[in-house]
Scaffold this active site. Structure first.
Site, PDB file in Angstrom:
ATOM      1  N   PRO A  28     -40.040  13.098 -18.172  1.00  0.00           N
ATOM      2  CA  PRO A  28     -41.357  12.682 -18.670  1.00  0.00           C
ATOM      3  C   PRO A  28     -41.950  11.571 -17.801  1.00  0.00           C
ATOM      4  CG  PRO A  28     -39.588  12.122 -20.237  1.00  0.00           C
ATOM      5  CD  PRO A  28     -38.959  12.853 -19.115  1.00  0.00           C
ATOM      6  N   CYS A  30     -45.619   9.293 -17.587  1.00  0.00           N
ATOM      7  CA  CYS A  30     -46.985   8.925 -17.943  1.00  0.00           C
ATOM      8  C   CYS A  30     -47.890   9.093 -16.742  1.00  0.00           C
ATOM      9  CB  CYS A  30     -47.047   7.458 -18.366  1.00  0.00           C
ATOM     10  SG  CYS A  30     -46.399   7.195 -20.004  1.00  0.00           S
ATOM     11  N   ALA A  64     -44.894  10.671 -22.157  1.00  0.00           N
ATOM     12  CA  ALA A  64     -44.867  10.119 -23.518  1.00  0.00           C
ATOM     13  C   ALA A  64     -46.221  10.394 -24.154  1.00  0.00           C
ATOM     14  CB  ALA A  64     -44.596   8.623 -23.459  1.00  0.00           C
ATOM     15  N   GLN A 106     -42.807  15.153 -24.924  1.00  0.00           N
ATOM     16  CA  GLN A 106     -42.112  13.935 -25.324  1.00  0.00           C
ATOM     17  C   GLN A 106     -42.991  13.202 -26.336  1.00  0.00           C
ATOM     18  OE1 GLN A 106     -41.632  10.363 -22.835  1.00  0.00           O
ATOM     19  NE2 GLN A 106     -39.428  10.462 -23.242  1.00  0.00           N
ATOM     20  N   TYR A 189     -39.566   1.441 -26.420  1.00  0.00           N
ATOM     21  CA  TYR A 189     -40.653   1.879 -27.295  1.00  0.00           C
ATOM     22  C   TYR A 189     -40.164   1.882 -28.747  1.00  0.00           C
ATOM     23  CZ  TYR A 189     -42.924   2.440 -22.897  1.00  0.00           C
ATOM     24  OH  TYR A 189     -43.453   2.159 -21.666  1.00  0.00           O
ATOM     25  N   ARG A 237     -34.427  11.068 -26.158  1.00  0.00           N
ATOM     26  CA  ARG A 237     -34.162  10.209 -24.997  1.00  0.00           C
ATOM     27  C   ARG A 237     -33.744   8.830 -25.497  1.00  0.00           C
ATOM     28  NH1 ARG A 237     -37.071   9.125 -19.152  1.00  0.00           N
ATOM     29  NH2 ARG A 237     -35.813  10.913 -18.582  1.00  0.00           N
ATOM     30  N   LEU A 307     -32.664   8.124 -10.221  1.00  0.00           N
ATOM     31  CA  LEU A 307     -32.309   8.197  -8.801  1.00  0.00           C
ATOM     32  C   LEU A 307     -31.356   9.344  -8.484  1.00  0.00           C
ATOM     33  CD1 LEU A 307     -32.309   4.498  -7.581  1.00  0.00           C
ATOM     34  CD2 LEU A 307     -33.956   6.319  -7.107  1.00  0.00           C
ATOM     35  N   ARG A 330     -39.376  10.553  -9.962  1.00  0.00           N
ATOM     36  CA  ARG A 330     -40.109  10.223  -8.741  1.00  0.00           C
ATOM     37  C   ARG A 330     -39.933  11.272  -7.648  1.00  0.00           C
ATOM     38  NH1 ARG A 330     -37.909   4.203  -8.980  1.00  0.00           N
ATOM     39  NH2 ARG A 330     -36.200   5.452  -9.869  1.00  0.00           N
TER      40      ARG A 330
HETATM   41  C1  LIG Z   1     -44.884   7.436 -13.011  1.00  0.00           C
HETATM   42  C2  LIG Z   1     -43.757   7.358 -14.014  1.00  0.00           C
HETATM   43  C3  LIG Z   1     -44.038   7.477 -15.377  1.00  0.00           C
HETATM   44  C4  LIG Z   1     -42.987   7.486 -16.317  1.00  0.00           C
HETATM   45  N1  LIG Z   1     -43.280   7.714 -17.634  1.00  0.00           N
HETATM   46  C5  LIG Z   1     -42.267   7.946 -18.500  1.00  0.00           C
HETATM   47  C6  LIG Z   1     -42.535   8.436 -19.798  1.00  0.00           C
HETATM   48  O1  LIG Z   1     -43.670   8.728 -20.170  1.00  0.00           O
HETATM   49  N2  LIG Z   1     -41.477   8.612 -20.634  1.00  0.00           N
HETATM   50  C7  LIG Z   1     -40.190   8.357 -20.237  1.00  0.00           C
HETATM   51  O2  LIG Z   1     -39.262   8.534 -21.024  1.00  0.00           O
HETATM   52  N3  LIG Z   1     -39.923   7.900 -18.999  1.00  0.00           N
HETATM   53  C8  LIG Z   1     -40.915   7.730 -18.120  1.00  0.00           C
HETATM   54  N4  LIG Z   1     -40.635   7.377 -16.824  1.00  0.00           N
HETATM   55  C9  LIG Z   1     -39.234   7.241 -16.416  1.00  0.00           C
HETATM   56  C10 LIG Z   1     -38.709   8.531 -15.789  1.00  0.00           C
HETATM   57  O3  LIG Z   1     -38.713   9.608 -16.725  1.00  0.00           O
HETATM   58  C11 LIG Z   1     -37.282   8.368 -15.240  1.00  0.00           C
HETATM   59  O4  LIG Z   1     -36.411   8.095 -16.315  1.00  0.00           O
HETATM   60  C12 LIG Z   1     -37.170   7.242 -14.217  1.00  0.00           C
HETATM   61  O5  LIG Z   1     -38.278   7.262 -13.317  1.00  0.00           O
HETATM   62  C13 LIG Z   1     -35.890   7.352 -13.395  1.00  0.00           C
HETATM   63  O6  LIG Z   1     -35.815   8.621 -12.765  1.00  0.00           O
HETATM   64  P1  LIG Z   1     -36.173   8.824 -11.188  1.00  0.00           P
HETATM   65  O7  LIG Z   1     -35.261   7.924 -10.413  1.00  0.00           O
HETATM   66  O8  LIG Z   1     -35.903  10.298 -10.947  1.00  0.00           O
HETATM   67  O9  LIG Z   1     -37.593   8.461 -10.965  1.00  0.00           O
HETATM   68  C14 LIG Z   1     -41.657   7.321 -15.882  1.00  0.00           C
HETATM   69  C15 LIG Z   1     -41.398   7.156 -14.520  1.00  0.00           C
HETATM   70  C16 LIG Z   1     -42.411   7.196 -13.590  1.00  0.00           C
HETATM   71  C17 LIG Z   1     -42.083   7.081 -12.115  1.00  0.00           C
END
Ligand SMILES: Cc1cc2nc3c(=O)[nH]c(=O)nc-3n(C[C@H](O)[C@H](O)[C@H](O)COP(=O)(O)O)c2cc1C
Length: 373
Positions: A28, A30, A64, A106, A189, A237, A307, A330
């Protein structure tokens, strides 16, 4: 690493009666891309989520998505509290399904972390004033997140209303055509705020010891499970730790995950942090051990996130039995068709990979070495 049946990342996964074509899922994220501030997803969301369904992910989770207006993180968040939003989501879920991917929403309430600026580059950060569409946030207790407004403590009636709002949003998620509901109980949250003693100082039945702090999130889980068909999976989550002394931790996460399994939750999406400011030792796969701990300790399917960026690394998480699926955030922003490259790197031919027919000419395992009119 591959098995005789090919890479584990591309093995289908079935939870309840819902089958995912592979185990590479969009986390997820945002998008803060509802300029009208009405919670209705826009063409941005169709293209953003749709591109990742085209790109071969097995499940595309939305950002979210708030169950009530005051549950949005920013005024530009999506929502699922009215018919117009439900209708707009239907178009998106239909497109995702047409690509062979599953869609998940979500569902969230930001609690004391609501009503902030979206913080795009060059824009303000911190609490959003009423003049920018902001409102007064609520929370379990009048304890502020550093730098944000002190929330209004939720009454028993507020809690009842919020449980019902999650259930109503779940019914709308069904109408909108989602395959999965994920409850956002991580990242500080509202539901996480109830879990952690650092944000929940209530002295009623919804605070205090472990049983008191998990009571409200479990009420939400029960209401959502009741409203969600028995053939469709429910995810939660969690943040496995607050990374702070006296806070929520892995032991409590495992204990709660056992309860979640008993209450009909099918998978825990294991993240961490976000409830208080903390130094987090970030590195490749840094949250994977939490997923492994929940999976073995609670006997429930898990998703690992954080990551995970390389196909070999992701494959290894599954091969080690540390998760049932991986979620990419990401890396999926950088590369909407990450699964198609992963398929090639892990030895699948394009015929075995989830290519849309229109993208076959750009396949990885037949790099453009000859002229193509
Ligand atoms: C732009 C952005 C928006 C995010 N929004 C949410 C969200 O809405 N809900 C959520 O549970 N995590 C959110 N996250 C966290 C990601 O789901 C993820 O847990 C976190 O970025 C680590 O994973 P990654 O290393 O693959 O980026 C967001 C992350 C990013 C980069």
């Amino acid at each position: 690493m591959t098995t005789s049946t090919g890479p584990l990342l591309f093995q289908p996964l079935t939870l309840r009666q819902t089958t995912f074509r592979n185990r590479i899922w969009v986390a997820p994220m945002c998008q803060y891309s509802v300029p009208e501030q009405n919670g209705i997803p826009t063409d941005w969301h169709l293209v953003h989520l749709g591109a990742r369904a085209q790109g071969g992910f097995g499940l595309v989770l939305t950002e979210a998505t708030a169950v009530v207006p005051e549950g949005r993180i920013s005024p530009q968040d999506t929502g699922l509290w009215n018919d117009e939003q439900t209708q707009a989501w239907s178009r998106i879920t239909a497109f995702i399904a047409g690509q062979g991917a599953r869609s998940g929403v979500q569902l969230a309430h930001a609690g004391r972390k609501a009503s902030t600026h979206r913080g795009f580059p060059g824009e303000p950060t911190g609490p959003a004033p009423a003049s920018d569409g902001g409102w007064e946030p609520v929370g379990p207790s009048p304890v502020a997140f550093t730098g944000l407004v002190t929330p209004h403590e939720m009454s028993a009636a507020d809690l009842d209303d919020t449980v019902e709002a999650f259930a109503a949003a779940t019914r709308r998620a069904l109408t909108a055509g989602f395959d999965v509901v994920e409850l956002h109980a991580a990242h500080g949250y509202l539901l996480h705020q109830f879990l952690s003693p650092l944000s929940n100082t209530r002295t009623d039945a919804h605070g205090g010891d472990f049983d008191g702090r998990v009571a409200f999130p479990l009420r939400v889980v029960d209401a959502v499970r009741d409203a969600w068909p028995s053939d469709r999976p429910l995810f939660v989550r969690l943040s496995a730790t607050d990374w702070a002394p006296g806070g929520w931790d892995l032991e409590q996460t495992v204990r709660l995950s056992r309860l979640l399994r008993e209450h009909g939750v099918d998978l825990v999406d294991v993240s961490s942090g976000g409830n208080v400011r903390a130094d987090i030792p970030v590195g490749p796969g840094y949250q994977v051990p939490f997923s492994a701990g929940v999976r073995s300790g609670a006997g429930i399917a898990t998703g690992a996130v954080g990551l995970i960026t390389e196909p070999d690394q992701a494959e290894q998480v599954l091969a080690n039995g540390e998760a049932d699926a991986v979620l990419l955030a990401r890396a999926a922003l950088r590369e909407p068709a990450w699964p198609l490259r992963a398929a090639s790197e892990l030895g699948l031919t394009w015929r075995e990979a989830p290519y849309p027919p229109a993208y076959v000419r750009g396949r990885w395992d037949d790099a453009p070495t000859r002229a193509r009119p």
